[in-house]
Design a protein around this motif. Structure first.
Motif, short mmCIF file in Angstrom:
data_model
loop_
_atom_site.label_atom_id
_atom_site.label_comp_id
_atom_site.label_asym_id
_atom_site.label_seq_id
_atom_site.Cartn_x
_atom_site.Cartn_y
_atom_site.Cartn_z
N GLU A 170 -53.48 -86.82 39.57
CA GLU A 170 -52.19 -86.87 38.90
C GLU A 170 -51.98 -85.59 38.12
N GLY A 171 -50.72 -85.37 37.75
CA GLY A 171 -50.40 -84.19 36.96
C GLY A 171 -49.07 -84.35 36.26
N GLN A 172 -48.83 -83.48 35.30
CA GLN A 172 -47.54 -83.40 34.63
C GLN A 172 -46.94 -82.03 34.92
N TYR A 173 -45.65 -82.04 35.24
CA TYR A 173 -45.01 -80.84 35.75
C TYR A 173 -43.62 -80.67 35.13
N ASN A 174 -43.07 -79.46 35.29
CA ASN A 174 -41.73 -79.17 34.81
C ASN A 174 -40.72 -79.31 35.95
N GLY A 181 -33.98 -77.85 35.00
CA GLY A 181 -33.65 -78.79 33.95
C GLY A 181 -34.65 -78.72 32.82
N TYR A 182 -34.64 -79.77 32.03
CA TYR A 182 -35.43 -79.81 30.80
C TYR A 182 -36.33 -81.05 30.81
N ARG A 185 -29.75 -83.69 38.19
CA ARG A 185 -30.92 -84.46 37.80
C ARG A 185 -31.97 -84.29 38.88
N MET A 186 -33.18 -84.01 38.47
CA MET A 186 -34.28 -83.91 39.43
C MET A 186 -35.58 -84.28 38.74
N GLY A 189 -25.14 -78.88 27.51
CA GLY A 189 -25.70 -78.07 28.58
C GLY A 189 -26.49 -78.89 29.57
N LEU A 190 -26.83 -80.13 29.19
CA LEU A 190 -27.62 -81.01 30.04
C LEU A 190 -26.86 -82.23 30.54
#
Length: 787
Positions: free
Chosen positions: A163-167, A171-172, A368-369, A419-420
């Motif tokens: 598993e991992g955490q990603y950007n 987006g933010y 959105r992604m 902006g989002l």
């Protein structure tokens, strides 16, 4: 959700993983966003196979994404619906197919005791490597954005989980992802872990990789080395999930239980065949290249948004969840209207997903992604998508009261960060009717840019909301938003001239006057050159936060974006003849750019000036010149929208998104058939026709007879140059007779598409503040405000 492909080391171009160029292949990953701009997206947990390691020493293999890449064999790439294959110069052949949440790979090897690992003459002089395949399983993603993660190999079962955490790519925030990989076809010799290019046999797991220390290459993971495969191939099954590694394993085991590659590939092809069966064409006399362009466009239209239902870890809901709305600014114009016709069930689920996002996030997304909020490029264009669905009678499971609440929130409530999501500068929008360049927005924050492009889109968004309000019985709201739909007029500077510098530096004026221009709080106009951000002047200057007042397009382009009141716009441009002349110049001069979605509708807007034949002319100009089956046959980021434009154009009609209008041109085929959806449950309606048929009686395979001379709809004369969605709901036959020159069909005023004028509002030009005589700029120059 699973979209497997080879990832290439193509700087700034590999947003979707694979690029047709000469860069090396660096891995094979399982999830991608197709055809987008921005940073590379997804591409998590890639696999990479070596046929063996030098001296049979695992420490001498390359593990890092920065060094392991191998060239592809020229001409070896093969792609079809549900399949991708490629040969690498290290003698590995990679093939892949997918189910909904699982990728299945087949890696094949020569089978010789020593394997050559290059194709050049220099490579052939080097000794080969002993045949003992080694797979690298990496935690990296395409953007090298991972900031935490863990991975473990189980040698006894050949299973790897991680598993991992990603950007997100545009987006933010952050998102989490998980995988579960199983290998079949050879016994395991040894296994271990690696960080960068340092591989060891122990430990068998890495925990909290990247937490507290930095890995420049991003590469960290596990490796497995196999004995010689009995069939000289190894199968790899990779399940993915956004919830947990256990869920990823469940997905893999449920969807691909027997590792039967041909069966999975066949099932994928059948799924695509079923999707495509909503359209039939008679391709007699049509080139294979044009057919490829058509079907490939339809295929790309169906790649996103992606159905992540059951994988949403942010909230619990029984509603569908779709992700990769990337971005609605791109897709509302053509992709979603096309899905409404050819896949209404999926489009209905997408609308429900948007409403559900509003319920849990507080706003509709524009982009959105990967479960993250993306950047809003223009208006709150999910409003258009929802209104379009309402107008075209998508109903199943949609809570229209909640949908209306969502679009009204966009129109009335400014979020803290527009902006989002949502809209900005709403106090001025409501009180002045425009977004001032020097606005003092105290309710939210966002990039101080795009005041013109956001304004004309806000106006159209409000008009679309007025249509919903009227249909739902909110009469006061309907009038309010209808009037706001006329705010586009507040940007019209009737004195602004089109001026530019020629190659000698001489200032040249054309005959065209009157353009959308930015305004100040006091009503005076600010100057932006009418051609800035077009292909012929500073094209790459108008992005999300670059300070110009138009987004990815020029004032020339945005001066045509008034779908709700084209008659009013044509009046400001001097009448139909002047409008047609100006629109023709727009296309001829090089100001038009078809690589962005705003360029689609102006191709067909000749209909509004009573010259539908010119819409056909320019459609045939851009197809196949810019849209074709070559490597460069998509003029910009596809965004799942370029394919929709192509498909619509080739079928002979184009939507005005958010309105019940389709503009008619002759199809590029003798006949096109679109399946009519069954009546909604409980409607007691009877289906009269199975297909909506568009036919050219005297089709010209040479594509010279491209002008409609006459038309009939279900046997009756049809003189309007447009139709409504009723045709696709009820079916029937629309038949054209065509000729080699323009005729009178569709030219009469009563046969042009509808416009919805608002009460005239004064277009203010303050004394001494006309920008008509300003010199054109290389960069924006602002004339000081009057005091």
């Amino acid at each position: 959700m699973a979209k497997a492909v080879a990832d290439t080391a193509s700087p700034a171009e590999n947003a979707a993983g694979f690029v047709t160029d000469d860069n090396s292949v660096i891995g094979f990953s399982h999830m991608h966003d197709s055809g987008t701009g921005g940073n590379p997206s997804l591409g998590n947990f890639p696999l990479f196979f070596h046929p063996g390691c030098p001296d049979d020493d695992f420490t001498k293999c390359e593990y890092s994404v920065m060094t392991r890449g191998v060239p592809r064999v020229p001409g070896s790439t093969l792609a079809s619906a549900g399949f991708f294959g490629i040969n690498l110069t290290n003698s590995v052949r990679a093939e892949m197919t997918v189910t909904a949440h699982t990728a299945l790979y087949r890696f094949s090897f020569p089978g010789t005791s020593t394997v050559e690992v290059g194709m050049t003459e220099e490579d052939k002089l080097k000794p080969g490597v002993p045949y003992s395949p080694l797979v690298v399983v990496d935690l990296v993603d395409l953007a090298n954005s991972r900031n935490a993660g863990g991975i473990q190999v189980y040698p006894e079962s050949a299973r790897v989980i991680g598993e991992g955490q990603y950007n997100p790519s545009f987006g933010y925030g952050r998102y989490q992802a998980f995988f579960c990989a199983d290998f079949k076809g050879a016994e395991i010799r040894r296994s271990g872990t690696f960080i960068a290019n340092n591989a060891t046999e122990e430990p068998k797991f890495l925990d909290s990789v990247g937490a507290g220390y930095y890995i420049p290459t991003g590469s960290a993971g596990v490796w497995i080395q196999f004995d010689k495969p009995a069939t000289n191939s190894i199968l790899a099954r990779v399940g993915v999930s956004f919830i947990s590694a256990d869920k990823a394993c469940e997905n893999a085991e449920a969807e691909i239980s027997n590792f039967e590659f041909e069966k999975v590939e066949s099932d994928a092809q059948e799924a695509w065949t079923e999707k495509m069966s909503a359209i039939q064409v008679d391709a007699t006399g049509v080139s294979e290249e044009l057919q490829t362009t058509f079907w490939s466009g339809l295929y790309r239209t169906m790649l996103s948004p992606q159905n992540y239902t059951g994988e949403n870890y942010l909230w619990n809901s029984t509603e569908p969840y779709f992700d990769s709305f990337y971005c609605i600014w791109d897709s509302f114009r053509a992709q979603h209207p096309l899905l409404t016709i050819i896949d209404p069930a999926a489009q209905t689920q997408m609308v429900r997903a948007l409403i559900n996002i509003y319920e849990h996030e507080g706003k509709l997304p524009d982009c959105r992604m990967s479960f993250c909020k993306g950047y809003t490029q223009g208006g709150s264009n999910a409003d258009v998508v929802i209104a379009d669905a309402f107008i075209k009678n998508l109903t199943e499971g949609i809570n229209w009261d909640k949908a209306y609440e969502a679009v009204v929130s966009d129109a009335e409530v400014e979020p803290q960060n527009w902006g989002l999501e949502g809209r900005g500068n709403l106090v001025s929008w409501h009180e002045l009717g425009w977004i001032p360049w020097n606005d003092e927005d105290k309710n939210g924050t966002g990039p101080t840019s795009r005041t013109v492009s956001r304004g004309v889109e806000y106006a159209f968004d409000d008009f679309c909301i007025s249509r919903m309000a009227e249909g739902l019985g909110h009469e006061a709201d309907a009038q309010k938003y209808y009037q706001r739909g006329g705010n586009w007029k507040n940007y019209w500077n009737s004195e602004q001239r089109d001026r530019y510098r020629d190659t000698s530096g001489t200032v040249v004026s054309t005959q065209y006057t009157g353009f959308m221009q930015p305004r100040m709080i006091n009503g005076t106009f600010r100057y932006q050159n009418t051609r800035t951000c077009s292909p012929i002047q500073n094209q790459h200057s108008c992005y999300y936060d670059t300070g110009f007042d138009t987004y990815e397009g020029s004032p020339w382009l945005y001066s045509f974006f008034v779908p709700q009141d084209m008659a009013g716009l044509i009046g400001l441009m001097g009448g139909p003849e002047s409008f047609v002349e100006r629109l023709t110049f727009f296309h001829k001069s090089g100001i038009s750019y078809m690589g962005n979605e705003q360029g689609f509708l102006p191709t067909f807007q000749f209909h509004y000036g009573g010259r539908p034949g010119l819409s056909s002319f320019w459609t045939h100009h851009y197809i196949p010149d810019l849209f074709n089956a070559s490597v460069n046959g998509i003029p910009g980021n596809d965004d799942c929208a370029m394919g929709a434009f192509t498909a619509f154009s080739l079928m002979g009609f184009f939507p005005v998104a958010g309105m019940d209008v389709y503009l008619l041109t002759p199809p590029f085929f003798p006949e096109v058939r679109l399946r009519v959806p069954p009546p909604p449950p409980g409607s007691n309606g009877k289906q009269q026709h199975e297909w909506a048929v568009i036919r050219v009686k005297n089709f010209d395979p040479e594509q010279k007879a491209i002008y409609i001379q006459s038309a009939t709809l279900n046997g009756k004369t049809h003189t309007r140059n447009w139709i409504t969605h009723d045709f696709f709901l009820k079916g029937g036959v629309l038949e054209f007779t065509v000729g080699k020159t323009e005729g009178s069909w569709g030219t009469a005023e009563q046969d042009r598409p509808p416009s919805y004028p608002t009460v005239d509002m004064p277009v203010t030009t303050h004394p001494g503040e006309s920008m008509a005589d300003h010199e054109p700029e290389g960069h924006t120059e602002v004339k000081p405000e009057s005091k």
